[in-house]
Structures are given as C-alpha cells and as structure tokens.
Design a protein around this motif. Structure first.
Motif, mmCIF file in Angstrom:
data_model
loop_
_atom_site.group_PDB
_atom_site.id
_atom_site.type_symbol
_atom_site.label_atom_id
_atom_site.label_comp_id
_atom_site.label_asym_id
_atom_site.label_seq_id
_atom_site.Cartn_x
_atom_site.Cartn_y
_atom_site.Cartn_z
ATOM 1 N N ILE A 1 0.869 -1.171 0.000
ATOM 2 C CA ILE A 1 0.000 0.000 0.000
ATOM 3 C C ILE A 1 0.909 1.224 0.000
ATOM 4 C CG2 ILE A 1 -1.810 1.287 1.182
ATOM 5 C CD1 ILE A 1 -2.587 -1.216 2.642
ATOM 6 N N PRO A 2 0.754 2.139 -0.973
ATOM 7 C CA PRO A 2 1.608 3.321 -0.961
ATOM 8 C C PRO A 2 1.496 4.040 0.385
ATOM 9 C CG PRO A 2 0.423 3.181 -3.024
ATOM 10 C CD PRO A 2 -0.117 2.096 -2.151
ATOM 11 N N ALA A 3 2.652 4.408 0.938
ATOM 12 C CA ALA A 3 2.698 4.913 2.308
ATOM 13 C C ALA A 3 1.782 6.117 2.530
ATOM 14 C CB ALA A 3 4.135 5.273 2.666
ATOM 15 N N ALA A 4 1.752 7.022 1.558
ATOM 16 C CA ALA A 4 0.967 8.237 1.750
ATOM 17 C C ALA A 4 -0.534 7.926 1.743
ATOM 18 C CB ALA A 4 1.287 9.246 0.661
ATOM 19 N N PHE A 5 -0.912 6.806 1.098
ATOM 20 C CA PHE A 5 -2.322 6.443 1.065
ATOM 21 C C PHE A 5 -2.768 5.868 2.403
ATOM 22 C CE2 PHE A 5 -2.619 5.708 -3.816
ATOM 23 C CZ PHE A 5 -2.292 7.047 -4.001
ATOM 24 N N LEU A 6 -1.895 5.074 2.996
ATOM 25 C CA LEU A 6 -2.247 4.477 4.285
ATOM 26 C C LEU A 6 -2.291 5.539 5.375
ATOM 27 C CD1 LEU A 6 -2.886 1.840 5.707
ATOM 28 C CD2 LEU A 6 -0.439 1.521 6.128
ATOM 29 N N ALA A 7 -1.569 6.642 5.136
ATOM 30 C CA ALA A 7 -1.474 7.674 6.175
ATOM 31 C C ALA A 7 -2.835 8.245 6.524
ATOM 32 C CB ALA A 7 -0.532 8.786 5.709
ATOM 33 N N VAL A 8 -3.703 8.395 5.516
ATOM 34 C CA VAL A 8 -4.993 9.032 5.761
ATOM 35 C C VAL A 8 -5.868 8.215 6.732
ATOM 36 C CG1 VAL A 8 -7.130 9.813 4.680
ATOM 37 C CG2 VAL A 8 -4.931 10.268 3.579
ATOM 38 N N THR B 1 9.938 -6.025 -12.831
ATOM 39 C CA THR B 1 9.520 -6.063 -11.432
ATOM 40 C C THR B 1 9.906 -4.768 -10.727
ATOM 41 O OG1 THR B 1 10.096 -8.383 -11.537
ATOM 42 C CG2 THR B 1 9.510 -7.526 -9.393
ATOM 43 N N SER B 2 11.133 -4.317 -10.974
ATOM 44 C CA SER B 2 11.600 -3.092 -10.339
ATOM 45 C C SER B 2 10.725 -1.915 -10.747
ATOM 46 C CB SER B 2 13.045 -2.800 -10.740
ATOM 47 O OG SER B 2 13.871 -3.869 -10.370
ATOM 48 N N ALA B 3 10.400 -1.849 -12.025
ATOM 49 C CA ALA B 3 9.599 -0.727 -12.513
ATOM 50 C C ALA B 3 8.228 -0.723 -11.834
ATOM 51 C CB ALA B 3 9.456 -0.805 -14.019
ATOM 52 N N ILE B 4 7.637 -1.903 -11.681
ATOM 53 C CA ILE B 4 6.307 -1.978 -11.060
ATOM 54 C C ILE B 4 6.381 -1.573 -9.593
ATOM 55 C CG2 ILE B 4 4.416 -3.524 -10.472
ATOM 56 C CD1 ILE B 4 4.421 -3.837 -13.266
ATOM 57 N N LEU B 5 7.381 -2.130 -8.898
ATOM 58 C CA LEU B 5 7.524 -1.804 -7.477
ATOM 59 C C LEU B 5 7.786 -0.317 -7.324
ATOM 60 C CD1 LEU B 5 7.560 -2.877 -4.665
ATOM 61 C CD2 LEU B 5 9.964 -3.471 -4.917
ATOM 62 N N SER B 6 8.607 0.210 -8.202
ATOM 63 C CA SER B 6 8.921 1.630 -8.153
ATOM 64 C C SER B 6 7.667 2.472 -8.386
ATOM 65 C CB SER B 6 9.973 1.943 -9.202
ATOM 66 O OG SER B 6 10.139 3.323 -9.332
ATOM 67 N N MET B 7 6.777 1.996 -9.247
ATOM 68 C CA MET B 7 5.518 2.712 -9.482
ATOM 69 C C MET B 7 4.703 2.797 -8.196
ATOM 70 S SD MET B 7 3.895 1.360 -12.928
ATOM 71 C CE MET B 7 3.130 2.386 -14.062
ATOM 72 N N ILE B 8 4.603 1.658 -7.499
ATOM 73 C CA ILE B 8 3.826 1.638 -6.265
ATOM 74 C C ILE B 8 4.419 2.628 -5.266
ATOM 75 C CG2 ILE B 8 3.123 0.215 -4.325
ATOM 76 C CD1 ILE B 8 3.186 -2.178 -6.185
ATOM 77 N N TRP B 9 5.735 2.575 -5.123
ATOM 78 C CA TRP B 9 6.374 3.446 -4.144
ATOM 79 C C TRP B 9 6.269 4.905 -4.562
ATOM 80 C CZ3 TRP B 9 11.366 0.113 -3.045
ATOM 81 C CH2 TRP B 9 10.991 -0.953 -2.206
ATOM 82 N N THR B 10 6.356 5.145 -5.867
ATOM 83 C CA THR B 10 6.275 6.529 -6.327
ATOM 84 C C THR B 10 4.887 7.102 -6.048
ATOM 85 O OG1 THR B 10 7.853 5.963 -8.046
ATOM 86 C CG2 THR B 10 6.670 8.026 -8.300
ATOM 87 N N LEU B 11 3.873 6.267 -6.194
ATOM 88 C CA LEU B 11 2.522 6.733 -5.874
ATOM 89 C C LEU B 11 2.442 7.195 -4.428
ATOM 90 C CD1 LEU B 11 0.247 4.146 -7.659
ATOM 91 C CD2 LEU B 11 0.079 6.619 -7.843
ATOM 92 N N GLY B 12 3.225 6.572 -3.573
ATOM 93 C CA GLY B 12 3.192 6.931 -2.157
ATOM 94 C C GLY B 12 4.219 7.980 -1.790
ATOM 95 N N ASP B 13 4.921 8.525 -2.796
ATOM 96 C CA ASP B 13 5.964 9.519 -2.490
ATOM 97 C C ASP B 13 5.328 10.874 -2.241
ATOM 98 O OD1 ASP B 13 8.145 11.084 -2.191
ATOM 99 O OD2 ASP B 13 8.855 10.910 -4.252
ATOM 100 N N PHE B 14 5.296 11.257 -0.997
ATOM 101 C CA PHE B 14 4.707 12.515 -0.571
ATOM 102 C C PHE B 14 5.766 13.609 -0.526
ATOM 103 C CE2 PHE B 14 4.100 15.192 3.202
ATOM 104 C CZ PHE B 14 2.857 15.754 2.962
#
Ligand SMILES: Nc1ncnc2c1ncn2[C@@H]1O[C@H](COP(=O)(O)OP(=O)(O)O)[C@@H](O)[C@H]1O
Ligand SMILES: [Mg+2]
Lengths: 278, 292, 358
Positions: A118-125, B221-234
C-alpha cells in the motif's frame, strides 16, 4: 588508443554522476559553514568558513531551535523503539510462519505483503483517522506504532526468506534434545538468523528516523515532534534562517548515513535480495 | 479404522485428554504470530475499513471530480509515473552498467553514489529547494553570472516545478534501483560475456543478446515496485513545492493529505479510492511475484 | 536400554499411504537395521518412533509404554541425522551438552558427561571448535556424541553415513558397531545400503513399499530369503534370477527355461509344471565341472578385483554374474561349464514371488 578512449568515456560519465549526487549535499554542507550573507551569495566556497551555526544549533539559540535537543532525543527514542518492537514482532511472526508452520501463517504473510504494497501516503490518511479514534493522536506512541506497522511487513518477509533457508533437521534435533518451542526460538533460531536481524532492525530504525509524513501528521506539540517535523517548521516563515536549517539538517542526516555505511554489508545483501526476488 | 482400535490407542488417547487440544508447538505458534496479527488488525485492517466506509457516499466523488485540483493531480501523477519512472529506470539500467566496470575509482564513486538514498529526504530536498530559489538560489546566481540574464522562477511554474519534483524523486531513489540492477548484472555468469567476446559481439549486441534477456524480468519487477512506491511519495512534491503554485503541482499522495489537513476526510479517502484501479493491479502483480 | 514394539503402524500423507500396517518388536539392546530401497518409508517409520511424525494408526511402545501421544523430548530417545544437524552457532562442547542444558543439569555434570562421550569418540581435541571447522567424519562423531551424552533408551540413526566418502563410511561403520557393543543401547538404524545392513545389524527389517518383506538376522536373510524381493535386494553382487518351468521327476528336479537350458534344482518345494523364478548367488556358480549339474556358459566380461574375479557370463539367453576366488586366465569368448549345487538354489513362485518350501 582504444583503451584510452574507453577510460575517457568512463570519466565523462563519472564526473556528471558525482556532481549530480553530491551537489545537494554539498550545498547543505556549504550553508552549514557559512554566515547567512555568505550563504546567500552563491559562492562555491565561503570566504570565512565558520562553525558558528553548529554552536547556535547546539545551544538552541534560535526561535526554530528552541527544543533541538528534545527533538533530537525524540527522534532517537522513537527510532530505537520502532527498531526494537519491529524486531520482536517480525522475528516472532517469521518463526511462527516459517518454522512452526502455524496454520493461517500463509494468510498472515499475504496480509503483510499487501500492507507493504500500500503506498505509504495512502495508508497515512486512514491511519490518521484511526489514531484519532484510539485517542493516540499527538502522542509518540501513535508514531511508534504507525512505523512498526509500516516496517514489519517487509521485516517479516525478509526474515521468513532467511528462515526458510535453515535446515529442518536443526529444529527436529532440538526437539529431540528436549527444546520447548520458546527455547528453540531463543537458543537456536535467533542466533542463526542474527545477520538478518541486524539488517531488519537497521531498516526499521532508519525508516523511523527518516520518516516525515507520519511524524508530521501524528505529532504536533513542539516538545513531542521529531527533528524532520521541526525542519519542516522552518518553512513556515518567510525569512527562515536557512543556514541554521541546513546545519540542523546536516546534523540530522549524519547518524543514518553513518549507520547505513556501518551496516552496509548486511543492508545491501539483505535488502536488495529481499526487495526484488526475480 | 476399527481394526486398529487397539486398547493401547484408546488408553493413550484418553490419557492425553481431548485430541483437539493444541500442542505446545501450535500454541506457541499462535502466540508468536499474535503481535503482528494484532498490529495488522488494529493499524491496517480497521483503519482501511473505516476509511473506505467514510468514502462510501457517491456525493464525495461528485465533489472530488468537480474540484479542478483533482483533475490536475491525476494528470500530474500520471506524468510523474510515466516520465519519472521510465527516466529513472532507464538511467539506473545505464548506470548499473557503468558501476559494474571494474575500476578502483568507480568503486569509490559507487560508495558516494548511495548517499542520496542513505540520508533522510527532508534536509536534502530542502537544500534543493533553496538551490532553486529564484533570487538567492545558487542555480540562478550561476545562470546570471554566466549569461547576465535572470534564470526562470523554478518553482513558480507548474511544469517546471513538476519537472523539478520529478528530478528530486529521481535523485533520491536512483541509487537504490541502480543497486538492484547492479546485483542483477552481477548474477549474470561472466562466461556468457567471454563467449560473446570470442564470437566478436559488439557492446550493443552484448547488451541486446546477453544482458537484457537476463535482466528484463528484474527490470520489469523493479519498474512496477517503483511505481507503487512513487505513488506513495509525498515528500518529493510536498517539501519542494508544497503543491503550489496555486495547487497546480499536487499529485494524488499530496492531494489526499491536503484534504486530510482541511478536515475533509471523505475527500481524502475518495482521492485514494480513485487511485485504486491503478494501484490494485500493481499490488496484485507484486504479490504474485513475491509469494511464489 | 529398552525394547521397542511397533503394532500395526500405518501412516498416510494426505491420501497416499506410505506405511501399511507394520508390526515388529525390537529386543532390549538389539541393533536393528531398517533397510529398503529409497522411498519405501524407512525414514517415516523412524520419525514416527522419534515423535517427529504423527502416527496415523497403530501404536508404538518404548520400554512397554505406548508413546503415541508423548512428545519427542519425553520419549528418551536420541537421533543422528543424515545431515548431522549440528547447531552451527555452538561449539562441539555446547552441541553435545545442549540436551542436558535444556534439562537444567548441573554444569559439572554436563561437563563430566560431555568429556566422557568425547573420550569414547576421540573428540577431546575438538571440543572448542565449531562444526564448520570439522571434517565430515568428525561432524559425524559429534552427532553421535550428542546422542550418547544423553544416555537415552534408544538410539535412532537415519542414514548417518550417506554423506561420507566410501573409505570413511567403512571406518565409521565399525566405529558405530563398536560403540553399540560397548554401550549396548537399543538401536534403530535406517539405511538403503544393504551392505551396511548386513555388516552392522543384529537383525534386519527389509522394507518395500511401506510394508515388511522379511525380518531376520543378516545370514538368515542371505541364506533363506522369504521372497524374490529380499533375495534380489540382499547380497552383493545381487542374486542371479531366471524364469522358467519347474520339472519334477521323482526326487530329481530341474527348471527349464525358454532357451532350452536345464537348471539343476533339488528337492525343494513346488510342483511339476509350476512357473518359477530360479535364483542362484554369484558365488554358487562353480567354474568348470561337468555332468548332470552343469550348465554351459560363455564368458562375456572378466573383472579382476585382486583377491577375487567377477565374471559376466552368458548362459542360454541369460546374463549372469559369477564370483570366483583367486585369479583366472579366462578370456571373453571362452566356453566353460558351471556347476550348481541344488542345495544352493532358491526357488520362488513366479506370480507371488514367495519362496517355495517343501
Ligand atoms: N511430509 C511428507 N509429505 C508427503 N509425502 C511424504 C512426506 N514425507 C515422506 N513422504 C513420502 O513417503 C514415502 C516414504 O518416504 P521416506 O520414509 O522418506 O522414505 P525412505 O526414508 O525409505 O527413503 C516417499 O514416497 C515420500 O515421498
Ligand atoms: Mg530416508
């Protein structure tokens, strides 16, 4: 001649890479040894390098730095707590899933993996709302527990991978030798996965020390917040003392970098192997 | 079964109490698993469930879709993902080739190269933020000194600011992905390259026929994982631009938090829910990969 | 020291039946070897005795006590694994003392017992080393040391020599045997290697497909195999077997094969015209000789081993192994006769494989 050309090409790649990597960090360092005027002058090296900024930070001689030591201690305490709790939670779960083959272990592992993705910023909410419900908002436990939640899935996964590699006969030999489940855990399992424990503990510790978003959401009292949140507060003023901000930032950035390099051997092997199993 | 119902069995069974009782091994298995299960239930399952429940009203979505900031954030997020990740992974692939070249100075450089990943993001992003300051930042001062003209107002233009945020993101995570791809390259048997050299393969051919086939799965695999993490990059966006100018550089991660700070939790959750069609397939893919 | 008895033991994994109702007793102090081809269920049976595997049906008793529901650690057994399963993070001393430490024995008592075991196994110089610093044979001895420190009622061995090279295997074989003679502890020893079984066992259980084929002393199994499986499994080189028809005329008998060869047989069981398997061990085919009891052969291969010579010969359509003592000048292609003493012939029913007895 051909060799020389190859070397030249390598150097032509290496120099931009070095500049790209170091520039923001060097910039930070430059500010920390410059007076405000010199920092803002755009020079590449200050005419009068000074350590005054560090003195100001250490003596908390600025409005933004009133609680520097307190906040430093908060960061440290929270990071250590997160590292320790994550180790306990993850080692127990990995041992249970991998070595005791507890029923439902597979499901729990999948839940953990799901959390990890789960993207970290999404779980934060939702986490923020839930902490409110639990009455934990604005307490350090909120941050500690949130970081344990975020750190343990990956920790469990890495430890489980490591556990799966241990031979079964060891457990059986220990059982016949008379070990109880807890003795097997303590006397055989933990010593054998010690390298992975170091990697995972360091990972959780650094994750907590570096965390900004959750810290900034879950803590607000100036005496409770961690250093990164305090750094964020500098931005609230129009004419912030950037040289002090950078100095504090540098002090804050040094311990994790040092820990990272000290445990690099464990970190790189454990974490890169775990991060992407192709 | 009746043929083996010997007296001894029954005696043993009754002596051991009800057969369904847990053995100490099973009991300890549950005890040791319990802390994580508790963490998961209390801090993941309940919050997520509660959050989804808060986002149950269609009217939250109507309101969200009507907010121009949302549409802008979706566009920004897609740009961030498509341009940012492809750029990052391509450079990482290239640099991993550079770093596996055996030279002492390259070893040293690789130690330094990890720094952006090893240090926390906040101070370095703030450092970059000041470098880009239109009046006092070192970038514009250098531009002025070299050309005599004023540099752009980096963080005050939507597209430039977004590009800068992407660069910050790349600066921070490039070392990690380069390391992963280095590990992948080091796992390729050297004999393959020796054989190819004997066969007279060019640099490009060696990449095309040896490196890439061995590395492509890892790369994907790296690209996909990186996508997930990038979505969560605040951090990359929030600490550099704060979502500005005029909320034009928000991505979904910062937008969700923005709504949360404005106490519009339903909108915050709706933002996240609207990202799920993108997130869930990626998560599914990764779970399949890792739980093999 | 204790007797062990298996009573109608069965084991299923999911829907596969791996052990099909096995019963036998092991006497107090006996060295019992379970032997059989790989996958026949030997380890599973041993692991049920060790408490590492649930018992699906039947009972196992150690020293008269049914242990089905007893935890491994309370069965008073010790086990040596094929991989040795030494704790890598403990020294030899700690490995050997671990079980006593778990039982909260005194330091001094642990030390005394570890020293005693180390002396028996010549491990004294290695007590402070770690397993990774030991050779294969030394690790093997530590694994045994860990077992004897406990002074258990029963020793269990699961293919303990399989990871050693051939020479060390022979040496350890006699060491284990000597150890048993010294300690006289009931021992259950699993192996797939029939030579190990023959050389070490007091008695052997031959297993096949989850069931017992025969139980007996090594020589009983060699001399009077109950069935074709045991006959072919025990003995090296393996027994020669041909299939044919039993012809019985008065007290004389022979077996006729499709190629026309008449194989001499004695007054054993079986009726005239019965389809039989005819077995004769390689050292019971005697080179030379003539007359009634001789079959004609042709040398195919000559394999001298020094003290003995192994011959591969063609008799009729059958290839047979013949073991001769001493050396020979025979060449491939030579035609020679082989005498067979009917007393050394084994006859089995072709359909059931059971030994024909009179
Ligand atoms: N845990 C298990 N699950 C399913 N089948 C098993 C298991 N353990 C053993 N088996 C099967 O049971 C049979 C007997 O195995 P084992 O006792 O190890 O044989 P042996 O030791 O004689 O070589 C084999 O066919 C093996 O595949
Ligand atoms: Mg086996």
């Amino acid at each position: 001649m051909k060799r020389l050309l190859t070397e030249a090409k390598l150097v032509l790649i290496g120099i931009p890479v070095a500049i790209w990597t170091l520039l923001p960090i060097y910039h930070m360092f430059l500010f920390s040894i410059s007076t405000k005027e010199e920092a803002f002058s755009g020079e590449l090296w200050p005419a009068h390098p000074t350590l005054r900024n560090f003195g100001v930070v250490f003596r908390e001689q600025n409005y933004f730095l009133n609680h520097f030591w307190r906040q430093f201690a908060n960061s440290l305490l929270i990071a250590v707590a997160v590292g320790a709790i994550t180790l306990v939670v993850a080692a127990g779960a990995a041992f249970s899933i991998s070595r005791l083959r507890t029923r439902g272990g597979r499901l729990v592992l999948n839940c953990a993996l799901f959390t990890y993705f789960i993207p970290a910023a999404f779980l934060a909410v939702p986490m923020y709302k839930a902490m409110g419900t639990y009455g934990l908002l604005n307490t350090q436990w909120a941050l500690i527990l949130a970081m344990v939640t975020i750190a343990s899935p990956y920790a469990i996964w890495v430890l489980k991978q490591a556990s799966d590699k241990l031979p079964w006969e060891l457990d059986e030999a220990a059982r016949i030798d008379g070990a109880s489940p807890l003795q097997l855990f303590r006397l055989v399992y933990l010593p054998l996965i010690a390298p992975s424990l170091v990697a995972v503990g360091t990972y959780a510790l650094l994750l907590a020390w570096n965390e900004y978003l959750y810290a900034f959401l879950l803590l607000s009292n100036d005496k409770d917040i961690t250093l990164p949140v305090a750094l964020g507060h500098f931005l609230s003023a129009d004419d912030s003392p950037w040289e002090l901000l950078m100095t504090t930032g540098l002090i804050y950035a040094l311990p994790p970098a040092a820990i990272y390099y000290a445990f690099k051997r464990y970190m790189v092997a454990g974490l890169t192997a775990g991060a992407v199993k192709s | 079964m009746s043929t083996v119902a010997l007296p001894g069995v029954e005696a043993a069974a009754s002596a051991g109490g009800p057969r369904r009782r847990l053995s100490p091994w099973q009991a300890w298995g549950l005890v040791l698993l319990a802390p994580y299960v508790a963490v998961f239930l209390v801090f993941v399952l309940y919050p997520v469930g509660y959050g989804l429940w808060l986002a149950r009203h269609p009217q939250s979505y109507v309101q969200l879709f009507a907010d121009p900031v949302f549409a802008g954030s979706v566009v920004n997020t897609l740009i961030f993902l498509i341009v940012g990740i492809n750029l990052k992974m391509a450079v990482a692939l290239f640099l991993s080739g550079f770093f596996v070249t055996a030279r002492p100075w390259i070893r040293w450089l690789s130690v330094l190269f990890i720094l952006p990943w090893a240090v926390p993001s906040i101070p370095t992003i703030l450092s970059i933020r000041f470098m880009l300051n239109p009046e006092w930042g070192v970038v514009n001062q250098v531009i002025f000194r070299l050309t005599g003209a004023d540099g752009p107002n980096w963080l005050n233009d939507r597209w430039i600011a977004l590009s800068m945020a992407m660069l910050v993101h790349i600066w921070k995570s490039l070392p990690f992905w380069t390391m992963i791809l280095i590990a992948g390259r080091l796992a390729i048997p050297g004999e393959l390259y020796e054989a190819a050299s004997v066969d007279g393969a060019s640099v490009w051919q060696r990449f095309r026929f040896i490196t890439w086939p061995s590395l492509s799965t890892l790369y994907l695999t790296s690209a996909i994982l990186s996508m997930i993490w990038t979505l969560g990059d605040f951090n990359s966006v929030y600490l550099l631009t704060g979502g500005g100018p005029a909320d034009l550089t928000h991505v979904l991660a910062t937008l969700g938090i923005r709504y949360l700070r404005l106490d519009q939790v339903d909108l915050a959750m709706a933002t996240i829910v609207s990202a799920l069609p993108l997130v869930l397939p990626l998560v599914y893919f990764m779970m399949k990969r890792l739980s093999r | 020291m204790a007797p062990v008895s298996f009573n109608n033991i069965a084991k299923t994994f999911g829907s596969t039946e791996v052990i099909r109702g096995i019963s036998f007793d092991i006497r107090d102090g006996e060295f019992m070897v379970l032997v059989g081809p790989s996958g026949c269920g030997k380890s599973t049976l041993l692991r049920m005795l060790a408490g590492l595997e649930e018992i699906t049906a039947g009972t196992i008793a150690i020293d008269g006590r049914v242990v089905n529901q007893v935890d491994s650690k309370d069965r008073d057994i010790a086990m040596v694994f094929q991989s040795y399963a030494l704790y890598p993070h403990m020294s030899v001393r700690d490995n050997m003392g671990f079980s006593l430490r778990l039982r909260r024995a005194d330091r001094s008592e642990i030390d005394a017992r570890v020293m005693r075991a180390a002396r028996i196994l010549n491990l004294e110089p290695y007590l402070d080393r770690y397993p990774r610093e030991l050779s294969g044979g030394q690790r093997q001895r530590v694994a045994m040391g860990r077992a004897i420190v406990r002074d258990p009622k029963v020793f269990l061995f699961d293919e303990p020599l399989s990871n050693l090279d051939a020479k060390l295997r022979v040496q350890m074989r006699s060491e284990i045997k000597a150890l048993h003679q010294r300690l006289k502890t009931t021992t259950v020893y699993v192996t797939h290697d029939q030579i190990e079984a023959m050389t070490m066992a007091d008695r052997i259980v031959v297993m096949h497909d989850g069931a017992i084929e025969q139980i007996g002393t090594p020589l009983e199994l060699y001399d009077r195999p109950d069935n074709l499986f045991v006959a072919q499994f025990i003995g090296s080189p393996a027994m020669n077997v041909v299939r044919g028809t039993l012809r019985r005329t008065g007290s004389a008998a022979h077996v006729e094969t499709a190629d026309g060869v008449r194989w001499p047989a004695g007054s054993g069981g079986g009726v005239d015209g019965q389809a039989v398997a005819y077995g004769v061990r390689p050292d019971h085919l005697e080179l030379g000789g003539g007359g009634e009891r001789t079959v004609p052969g042709e040398i195919v291969v000559v394999e001298p081993t020094g003290s003995e010579t192994e011959l591969v010969v063609r008799i009729g359509d059958a290839q047979m192994t013949v073991e001769t003592h001493g050396r020979t000048t025979l060449q491939p292609g030579d035609k020679v006769g082989f005498a067979i003493d009917p007393a050394n012939v084994h006859l089995f029913d072709q359909a059931s494989g059971a030994r024909l007895v009179s």
